[in-house]
Design a protein around this motif. Structure first.
Motif, short mmCIF file in Angstrom:
data_model
loop_
_atom_site.label_atom_id
_atom_site.label_comp_id
_atom_site.label_asym_id
_atom_site.label_seq_id
_atom_site.Cartn_x
_atom_site.Cartn_y
_atom_site.Cartn_z
N LEU A 52 76.24 111.80 31.88
CA LEU A 52 76.49 111.00 30.42
C LEU A 52 76.39 112.07 29.32
CD1 LEU A 52 76.44 109.05 28.76
CD2 LEU A 52 73.91 108.11 28.55
N SER A 58 75.69 111.70 25.35
CA SER A 58 76.20 110.38 24.67
C SER A 58 75.95 111.28 23.39
CB SER A 58 74.94 109.39 24.97
OG SER A 58 75.09 108.38 23.47
N ARG A 67 74.99 104.18 29.53
CA ARG A 67 75.66 104.68 28.30
C ARG A 67 76.04 103.03 27.64
NH1 ARG A 67 81.61 104.54 31.44
NH2 ARG A 67 80.58 102.15 31.57
N GLU A 72 80.47 109.86 27.43
CA GLU A 72 81.35 109.40 28.68
C GLU A 72 80.53 109.70 29.57
OE1 GLU A 72 85.26 111.60 29.05
OE2 GLU A 72 84.46 111.30 27.43
N LEU A 73 80.99 109.08 31.23
CA LEU A 73 80.13 109.45 31.74
C LEU A 73 81.21 110.37 33.29
CD1 LEU A 73 79.20 106.32 33.61
CD2 LEU A 73 77.60 108.32 32.40
#
Length: 144
Positions: free
Chosen positions: A99, A101, A125, A131-132
């Motif tokens: 992730l 972030s 998230r 965003e992964l």
């Protein structure tokens, strides 16, 4: 006597120092192989272990990824990252979900965290934004 000493050394090496596996990170006392910062963050550290069992510790996943730009990955036996949700636990980096972030700072400012459990990554998230990525996606992103 000399042959016995050599044999004893070889056996000792095989049974202790040469094993391939995760090595505990001595948080607060060991420096990052890439940037030399002291490793203190148990949620973002990472480790590479070579085929010969030598560990390389990193204070942040992004340091490990930057190091891999110049590394022959075929010589690496283990790619490990701290699980954000289980501080201090080293897990298989190739199976983790990542992730990015801006609400979760990492030591080198890339906002990159890793999760063993994809559902926990998705939940984080949802709460923190971002965003992964999979291992392949994050690996490719850092090789650009």
């Amino acid at each position: 006597m000399k042959q016995f000493t050599i044999l004893l050394f070889a056996v000792l090496c095989v049974t202790t120092g040469c094993s391939v596996g995760p090595k505990p990170i001595d948080y607060g006392n060991v420096g990052c192989h890439y940037c030399s910062m002291t490793i203190v963050d148990k949620q973002h550290a990472a480790q590479l272990v070579t085929e010969k069992g030598k560990p390389y510790n990193f204070d942040a996943i992004e340091c490990m990824m930057n190091h891999l730009k110049d590394e022959n990955e075929a010589t690496i036996a283990l790619f490990l990252v701290n699980d954000f949700d289980q501080p201090g636990a080293l897990v298989d980096a190739t199976k983790a979900t990542y992730l990015i972030s801006e609400n979760i700072p990492s030591p080198m400012g890339e906002y990159l965290s890793a999760f063993t459990d994809e559902a926990v990554a998705k939940e984080t998230r949802t709460k923190q934004g971002g965003e992964l990525f999979t291992w392949m996606e994050i690996n490719n992103r850092f090789k650009l």
